[in-house]
Design an enzyme around this catalytic site. Structure first.
Site, PDB file in Angstrom:
ATOM      1  N   GLY A   1      17.753 -58.278 103.700  1.00 34.73           N
ATOM      2  CA  GLY A   1      17.028 -57.129 104.226  1.00 34.73           C
ATOM      3  C   GLY A   1      15.605 -57.103 103.696  1.00 34.73           C
ATOM      4  O   GLY A   1      14.717 -57.795 104.195  1.00 34.73           O
ATOM      5  N   GLY A   2      15.394 -56.317 102.645  1.00 30.28           N
ATOM      6  CA  GLY A   2      14.050 -56.084 102.118  1.00 30.28           C
ATOM      7  C   GLY A   2      13.217 -57.343 101.914  1.00 30.28           C
ATOM      8  O   GLY A   2      12.040 -57.390 102.301  1.00 30.28           O
TER       9      GLY A   2
ATOM     10  N   TRP B   1      15.371 -57.203 109.735  1.00 27.95           N
ATOM     11  CA  TRP B   1      14.141 -56.425 109.531  1.00 27.95           C
ATOM     12  C   TRP B   1      14.376 -54.916 109.671  1.00 27.95           C
ATOM     13  O   TRP B   1      13.467 -54.125 109.459  1.00 27.95           O
ATOM     14  CB  TRP B   1      13.058 -56.885 110.513  1.00 27.95           C
ATOM     15  CG  TRP B   1      12.635 -58.315 110.327  1.00 27.95           C
ATOM     16  CD1 TRP B   1      13.043 -59.182 109.357  1.00 27.95           C
ATOM     17  CD2 TRP B   1      11.716 -59.055 111.147  1.00 27.95           C
ATOM     18  NE1 TRP B   1      12.453 -60.411 109.517  1.00 27.95           N
ATOM     19  CE2 TRP B   1      11.623 -60.367 110.607  1.00 27.95           C
ATOM     20  CE3 TRP B   1      10.956 -58.754 112.281  1.00 27.95           C
ATOM     21  CZ2 TRP B   1      10.817 -61.346 111.168  1.00 27.95           C
ATOM     22  CZ3 TRP B   1      10.148 -59.734 112.842  1.00 27.95           C
ATOM     23  CH2 TRP B   1      10.078 -61.017 112.289  1.00 27.95           C
ATOM     24  N   LYS B   2      15.558 -54.541 110.095  1.00 30.58           N
ATOM     25  CA  LYS B   2      15.925 -53.116 110.238  1.00 30.58           C
ATOM     26  C   LYS B   2      14.883 -52.386 111.096  1.00 30.58           C
ATOM     27  O   LYS B   2      14.298 -52.980 111.986  1.00 30.58           O
ATOM     28  CB  LYS B   2      16.093 -52.469 108.860  1.00 30.58           C
ATOM     29  CG  LYS B   2      17.045 -53.255 107.963  1.00 30.58           C
ATOM     30  CD  LYS B   2      17.511 -52.482 106.774  1.00 30.58           C
ATOM     31  CE  LYS B   2      18.330 -53.392 105.876  1.00 30.58           C
ATOM     32  NZ  LYS B   2      19.040 -52.670 104.836  1.00 30.58           N
TER      33      LYS B   2
ATOM     34  N   HIS C   1      26.929 -53.488 110.805  1.00 28.63           N
ATOM     35  CA  HIS C   1      26.187 -53.348 109.539  1.00 28.63           C
ATOM     36  C   HIS C   1      26.600 -52.030 108.879  1.00 28.63           C
ATOM     37  O   HIS C   1      26.864 -51.040 109.565  1.00 28.63           O
ATOM     38  CB  HIS C   1      24.685 -53.372 109.817  1.00 28.63           C
ATOM     39  CG  HIS C   1      23.865 -53.473 108.573  1.00 28.63           C
ATOM     40  ND1 HIS C   1      23.594 -52.377 107.775  1.00 28.63           N
ATOM     41  CD2 HIS C   1      23.299 -54.532 107.966  1.00 28.63           C
ATOM     42  CE1 HIS C   1      22.879 -52.771 106.738  1.00 28.63           C
ATOM     43  NE2 HIS C   1      22.679 -54.072 106.823  1.00 28.63           N
TER      44      HIS C   1
ATOM     45  N   SER D   1      20.558 -57.174  98.333  1.00 24.71           N
ATOM     46  CA  SER D   1      19.492 -57.429  97.361  1.00 24.71           C
ATOM     47  C   SER D   1      19.357 -58.916  97.008  1.00 24.71           C
ATOM     48  O   SER D   1      19.133 -59.263  95.845  1.00 24.71           O
ATOM     49  CB  SER D   1      19.690 -56.576  96.110  1.00 24.71           C
ATOM     50  OG  SER D   1      19.669 -55.194  96.455  1.00 24.71           O
TER      51      SER D   1
ATOM     52  N   GLU E   1      28.743 -57.769 102.594  1.00 24.31           N
ATOM     53  CA  GLU E   1      27.641 -56.981 102.039  1.00 24.31           C
ATOM     54  C   GLU E   1      28.210 -55.766 101.307  1.00 24.31           C
ATOM     55  O   GLU E   1      28.490 -54.743 101.940  1.00 24.31           O
ATOM     56  CB  GLU E   1      26.722 -56.503 103.162  1.00 24.31           C
ATOM     57  CG  GLU E   1      26.106 -57.612 103.976  1.00 24.31           C
ATOM     58  CD  GLU E   1      24.801 -57.162 104.597  1.00 24.31           C
ATOM     59  OE1 GLU E   1      23.763 -57.730 104.225  1.00 24.31           O
ATOM     60  OE2 GLU E   1      24.803 -56.239 105.415  1.00 24.31           O
TER      61      GLU E   1
ATOM     62  N   GLY F   1      19.868 -52.774  99.486  1.00 26.34           N
ATOM     63  CA  GLY F   1      18.633 -52.024  99.309  1.00 26.34           C
ATOM     64  C   GLY F   1      18.539 -51.326  97.961  1.00 26.34           C
ATOM     65  O   GLY F   1      17.652 -50.496  97.750  1.00 26.34           O
TER      66      GLY F   1
ATOM     67  N   GLU G   1      24.980 -49.793 107.550  1.00 23.56           N
ATOM     68  CA  GLU G   1      24.160 -48.628 107.921  1.00 23.56           C
ATOM     69  C   GLU G   1      24.643 -48.041 109.244  1.00 23.56           C
ATOM     70  O   GLU G   1      24.594 -46.829 109.454  1.00 23.56           O
ATOM     71  CB  GLU G   1      22.674 -49.021 107.958  1.00 23.56           C
ATOM     72  CG  GLU G   1      22.140 -49.177 106.542  1.00 23.56           C
ATOM     73  CD  GLU G   1      20.990 -50.152 106.382  1.00 23.56           C
ATOM     74  OE1 GLU G   1      20.372 -50.545 107.390  1.00 23.56           O
ATOM     75  OE2 GLU G   1      20.719 -50.549 105.230  1.00 23.56           O
TER      76      GLU G   1
HETATM   77  C1  PEP Z   1      20.964 -55.744 104.624  1.00 28.03           C
HETATM   78  O1  PEP Z   1      20.522 -54.717 105.066  1.00 28.03           O
HETATM   79  O2  PEP Z   1      21.713 -56.442 105.325  1.00 28.03           O
HETATM   80  C2  PEP Z   1      20.591 -56.117 103.258  1.00 28.03           C
HETATM   81  C3  PEP Z   1      21.294 -57.030 102.654  1.00 28.03           C
HETATM   82  O3  PEP Z   1      19.529 -55.464 102.705  1.00 28.03           O
HETATM   83  P1  PEP Z   1      18.827 -55.800 101.276  1.00 28.03           P
HETATM   84  O4  PEP Z   1      18.642 -57.289 101.215  1.00 28.03           O
HETATM   85  O5  PEP Z   1      17.537 -55.065 101.316  1.00 28.03           O
HETATM   86  O6  PEP Z   1      19.763 -55.313 100.234  1.00 28.03           O
END
Ligand code: PEP
Length: 254
Positions: A237-238, A13-14, A98, A216, A170, A176, A100
């Site tokens: 994520g999203g 959920w970040k 991660h 994504s 990832e 994202g 980020e």
């Molecule tokens: C994530 O942040 O681990 C991720 C995969 O984000 P998203 O699904 O939004 O690309």
């Protein structure tokens, strides 16, 4: 698709949602997923919502994850959260490294490895993230980058600890952005990662490690991605911020 490894779908959920919003999402997930057994479902709220979500999940099969932790134990580490504190809240999984955090906090592989060891020592299961940037992919060094991250981020773990670690591949360019790796691109890197694990820790360990794809993931691409032989789940994520899309991803993965 039947696999020896149980799929694991985790929602990251970040830095989103108040405690009340987190509880509302969990209530919807519990209603829609019931006692789902076919795969492991994990939600990773912000630190501030972990306690409330933990209580809300006490009668659920949905597991709780954290998005990060320190490599330290209890003590004079202002602003840090340690593994023991997470265990105290019945947290089971912790996302480490991660992209980020690698990008914005300059977290190196060695720190991720120390955190992974601290997590295992507290009976938390790390979800260790790796992945190349677009520039690295275009330069043709994806294997070098991902191989180095895998070796460096798992350094010092015992074979049993490696086996219990979840890897999330990832690609940074897919996080994202709405751009997903094709299922063939994902499978190619997942197989490569399993090969590195086999070299470093032996075939038996490599065969048991669960490797998630992240970047994504949506209801529309989950089935094809999960159908790949070395893709054992997703880090989302999203699309995990709303019950409808997260539940559809889960349903489409079974
Ligand atoms: C994530 O942040 O681990 C991720 C995969 O984000 P998203 O699904 O939004 O690309």
């Amino acid at each position: 698709m039947e696999k020896d490894r149980k799929l694991i779908i985790a929602g990251n959920w970040k830095c989103n949602k108040t405690v009340a919003e987190s509880l509302a999402l969990v209530a919807d997930l519990k209603r829609d997923l019931g006692s789902i057994k076919e795969l492991d479902v994990v939600v990773c709220p912000a630190f501030t919502a972990l306690d409330a979500v933990s209580k809300a999940l006490s009668d659920s099969v949905i597991r709780l994850g954290s998005q990060n932790m320190g490599d330290n134990g209890y003590g004079a580490f202002t602003g840090e959260i340690c593994a023991g504190m997470l265990r105290d809240l019945t947290v089971r999984y912790v996302i480490l490294g991660h992209s980020e955090r690698r990008q914005f906090q300059q977290e190196p592989d060695a720190l991720v490895a120390r955190k992974a060891l601290a997590a295992h020592n507290a009976s938390l299961l790390p979800i260790v993230c790796v992945g190349e940037t677009l520039a690295e992919r275009e330069a043709g060094i994806t294997h070098d980058v991902v191989g180095r991250q895998i070796r460096g981020s798992l350094a010092g773990l015992t074979p049993d600890q490696v086996e219990a670690t979840v890897i999330a591949y990832e690609p940074v360019w897919a996080i994202g952005t709405g751009k997903t790796a094709t299922s063939a691109q994902a499978q190619e890197i997942h197989a490569f990662i399993r090969g590195v694990l086999a070299q470093e820790h032996g075939d038996a360990v490599a065969r048991r490690v669960r490797i998630q794809y992240g970047g994504s993931v949506k209801p529309s691409n989950a089935r094809e991605l999960m159908g790949q032989p070395d893709v054992d789940g997703a880090l989302v994520g999203g699309a995990s911020l709303e019950a409808k899309s997260f539940v559809e991803i889960i349903r489409n993965s079974i």
